[in-house]
Motif scaffolding. Structure first.
Motif, mmCIF file in Angstrom:
data_model
loop_
_atom_site.group_PDB
_atom_site.id
_atom_site.type_symbol
_atom_site.label_atom_id
_atom_site.label_comp_id
_atom_site.label_asym_id
_atom_site.label_seq_id
_atom_site.Cartn_x
_atom_site.Cartn_y
_atom_site.Cartn_z
ATOM 1 N N THR A 114 -35.131 40.664 36.476
ATOM 2 C CA THR A 114 -34.745 39.357 35.947
ATOM 3 C C THR A 114 -33.653 39.500 34.901
ATOM 4 O O THR A 114 -32.668 38.753 34.902
ATOM 5 C CB THR A 114 -35.973 38.624 35.366
ATOM 6 N N ALA A 115 -33.789 40.467 34.005
ATOM 7 C CA ALA A 115 -32.761 40.691 32.979
ATOM 8 C C ALA A 115 -31.439 41.100 33.614
ATOM 9 O O ALA A 115 -30.368 40.679 33.160
ATOM 10 C CB ALA A 115 -33.226 41.751 31.991
ATOM 11 N N HIS A 116 -31.492 41.902 34.667
ATOM 12 C CA HIS A 116 -30.261 42.319 35.352
ATOM 13 C C HIS A 116 -29.573 41.115 36.005
ATOM 14 O O HIS A 116 -28.347 41.003 35.961
ATOM 15 C CB HIS A 116 -30.552 43.387 36.405
ATOM 16 N N VAL A 117 -30.364 40.230 36.617
ATOM 17 C CA VAL A 117 -29.790 39.033 37.240
ATOM 18 C C VAL A 117 -29.195 38.126 36.168
ATOM 19 O O VAL A 117 -28.095 37.597 36.327
ATOM 20 C CB VAL A 117 -30.844 38.281 38.075
ATOM 21 N N GLU A 118 -29.913 37.960 35.056
ATOM 22 C CA GLU A 118 -29.411 37.127 33.960
ATOM 23 C C GLU A 118 -28.083 37.654 33.426
ATOM 24 O O GLU A 118 -27.203 36.873 33.059
ATOM 25 C CB GLU A 118 -30.434 37.058 32.832
ATOM 26 N N ALA A 119 -27.939 38.969 33.386
ATOM 27 C CA ALA A 119 -26.699 39.565 32.884
ATOM 28 C C ALA A 119 -25.515 39.208 33.778
ATOM 29 O O ALA A 119 -24.376 39.128 33.312
ATOM 30 C CB ALA A 119 -26.853 41.081 32.779
ATOM 31 N N VAL A 120 -25.781 38.992 35.058
ATOM 32 C CA VAL A 120 -24.707 38.673 36.011
ATOM 33 C C VAL A 120 -24.512 37.165 36.153
ATOM 34 O O VAL A 120 -23.386 36.666 36.113
ATOM 35 C CB VAL A 120 -25.002 39.298 37.391
ATOM 36 N N LEU A 121 -25.606 36.427 36.338
ATOM 37 C CA LEU A 121 -25.517 35.004 36.683
ATOM 38 C C LEU A 121 -25.847 34.052 35.542
ATOM 39 O O LEU A 121 -25.572 32.860 35.641
ATOM 40 C CB LEU A 121 -26.456 34.691 37.858
ATOM 41 N N GLY A 122 -26.475 34.547 34.493
ATOM 42 C CA GLY A 122 -26.931 33.688 33.407
ATOM 43 C C GLY A 122 -28.404 33.370 33.561
ATOM 44 O O GLY A 122 -28.967 33.468 34.652
ATOM 45 N N SER A 123 -29.022 32.958 32.464
ATOM 46 C CA SER A 123 -30.481 32.770 32.471
ATOM 47 C C SER A 123 -30.927 31.554 33.274
ATOM 48 O O SER A 123 -32.077 31.484 33.696
ATOM 49 C CB SER A 123 -30.996 32.649 31.035
ATOM 50 N N ASP A 124 -30.049 30.584 33.504
ATOM 51 C CA ASP A 124 -30.446 29.381 34.234
ATOM 52 C C ASP A 124 -30.517 29.570 35.746
ATOM 53 O O ASP A 124 -30.911 28.658 36.460
ATOM 54 C CB ASP A 124 -29.467 28.235 33.945
ATOM 55 N N VAL A 125 -30.125 30.734 36.231
ATOM 56 C CA VAL A 125 -30.042 30.948 37.676
ATOM 57 C C VAL A 125 -31.008 32.032 38.156
ATOM 58 O O VAL A 125 -31.376 32.057 39.319
ATOM 59 C CB VAL A 125 -28.583 31.302 38.073
ATOM 60 N N ALA A 126 -31.440 32.916 37.287
ATOM 61 C CA ALA A 126 -32.270 34.050 37.696
ATOM 62 C C ALA A 126 -33.555 33.586 38.380
ATOM 63 O O ALA A 126 -34.200 32.634 37.947
ATOM 64 C CB ALA A 126 -32.609 34.906 36.485
ATOM 65 N N GLY A 127 -33.912 34.263 39.463
ATOM 66 C CA GLY A 127 -35.137 33.954 40.190
ATOM 67 C C GLY A 127 -35.141 32.525 40.694
ATOM 68 O O GLY A 127 -34.197 32.082 41.342
ATOM 69 N N LEU A 128 -36.198 31.793 40.366
ATOM 70 C CA LEU A 128 -36.325 30.404 40.817
ATOM 71 C C LEU A 128 -35.927 29.405 39.731
ATOM 72 O O LEU A 128 -36.141 28.212 39.864
ATOM 73 C CB LEU A 128 -37.760 30.130 41.272
ATOM 74 N N ARG A 129 -35.308 29.897 38.650
ATOM 75 C CA ARG A 129 -34.918 29.001 37.559
ATOM 76 C C ARG A 129 -33.866 27.988 37.989
ATOM 77 O O ARG A 129 -33.798 26.893 37.448
ATOM 78 C CB ARG A 129 -34.418 29.808 36.368
ATOM 79 N N GLY A 130 -33.039 28.363 38.952
ATOM 80 C CA GLY A 130 -32.049 27.418 39.451
ATOM 81 C C GLY A 130 -32.715 26.197 40.063
ATOM 82 O O GLY A 130 -32.231 25.069 39.913
ATOM 83 N N ILE A 131 -33.839 26.418 40.752
ATOM 84 C CA ILE A 131 -34.591 25.302 41.333
ATOM 85 C C ILE A 131 -35.157 24.432 40.216
ATOM 86 O O ILE A 131 -35.036 23.201 40.243
ATOM 87 C CB ILE A 131 -35.723 25.812 42.250
ATOM 88 N N GLU A 132 -35.745 25.059 39.214
ATOM 89 C CA GLU A 132 -36.345 24.304 38.108
ATOM 90 C C GLU A 132 -35.299 23.433 37.412
ATOM 91 O O GLU A 132 -35.534 22.247 37.141
ATOM 92 C CB GLU A 132 -36.982 25.272 37.118
ATOM 93 N N ARG A 133 -34.139 24.010 37.137
ATOM 94 C CA ARG A 133 -33.081 23.274 36.441
ATOM 95 C C ARG A 133 -32.585 22.099 37.285
ATOM 96 O O ARG A 133 -32.424 20.978 36.802
ATOM 97 C CB ARG A 133 -31.928 24.229 36.118
ATOM 98 N N ALA A 134 -32.342 22.351 38.578
ATOM 99 C CA ALA A 134 -31.825 21.296 39.455
ATOM 100 C C ALA A 134 -32.845 20.184 39.651
ATOM 101 O O ALA A 134 -32.494 19.000 39.649
ATOM 102 C CB ALA A 134 -31.416 21.887 40.803
ATOM 103 N N VAL A 135 -34.112 20.543 39.829
ATOM 104 C CA VAL A 135 -35.152 19.535 40.026
ATOM 105 C C VAL A 135 -35.309 18.684 38.766
ATOM 106 O O VAL A 135 -35.416 17.453 38.849
ATOM 107 C CB VAL A 135 -36.496 20.192 40.433
ATOM 108 N N ALA A 136 -35.313 19.311 37.594
ATOM 109 C CA ALA A 136 -35.428 18.549 36.345
ATOM 110 C C ALA A 136 -34.257 17.583 36.197
ATOM 111 O O ALA A 136 -34.444 16.412 35.838
ATOM 112 C CB ALA A 136 -35.501 19.499 35.153
#
Length: 198
Positions: A114-136
């Motif tokens: 997760t930290a590696h993904v956040e370093a590349v894409l940012g914390s709002d996109v890692a894992g399923l966070r992109g879904i959470e942000r878009a749905v909210a």
């Protein structure tokens, strides 16, 4: 495959192999050799494209997190059209469950990804966070249009939906998973208008 012959889409073939292996045996038995064998390519090809196996898994997690976020990115723009339930189901289920399941199980077993993904894409996109942000964002937009109850907590509903996706990914292995997700989305959006106001 003869030596020296380029394989179009090799990265995606290797990533698809990861998903099949996780579906069959879970993430604990993943190795570079198992992935290349599943993909039907020479073992050295993985290391020709990635520094090591951890780098490969990071590449997979970044690719799939980006894909998942891309599938739901336009969800807030759908506010006011169709039905709230239908829009959520279409967006959330656009990513194959095999991908959601593999990414969720992999990051659960290797939290450092997760930290590696956040370093590349940012914390709002890692894992399923992109879904959470878009749905909210989508539910808040529907609230402004009067298609979701004003008292509803859009952020909490988005978190609940992602929680269901995690649950399905970590526990379900049968064909009823999509139906379960649809039932939960209907329950979360109960009381919202069925269609856009005329």
């Amino acid at each position: 495959m003869p030596r020296g012959v380029a394989i179009p889409g090799l990265r995606q073939e290797l990533f698809a192999a990861v998903e099949r292996l996780i579906a069959a045996d879970g993430p604990g038995r993943l190795t570079g050799r198992a992935v290349t064998r599943e993909a039907g390519v020479a073992t050295g090809l993985l290391h020709a494209h990635f520094a090591n196996f951890d780098d490969f898994l990071t590449g997979y997690a970044v690719d799939r997190s980006f894909q998942i976020s891309g599938e739901v990115a336009g969800l807030p723009d759908r506010a006011g059209s169709g039905t709230v339930t239908g829009n959520l189901c279409t967006a959330v289920l656009a990513t194959p469950l095999a991908t959601l399941t593999a990414l969720t199980r992999l990051t659960a077993s290797r939290p450092e990804l997760t930290a590696h993904v956040e370093a590349v894409l940012g914390s709002d996109v890692a894992g399923l966070r992109g879904i959470e942000r878009a749905v909210a964002g989508y539910l808040a937009a529907e609230q402004r249009l009067g298609r979701m109850p004003a008292a509803a907590d859009a952020g909490a509903l988005a978190t609940a939906l992602v929680g269901v996706l995690h649950h399905v990914a970590l526990t379900d292995r049968d064909d009823s998973a999509q139906d379960q997700i649809r039932r939960v989305i209907r329950a979360l959006t109960q009381g919202s208008p069925a269609a856009a106001p005329s």
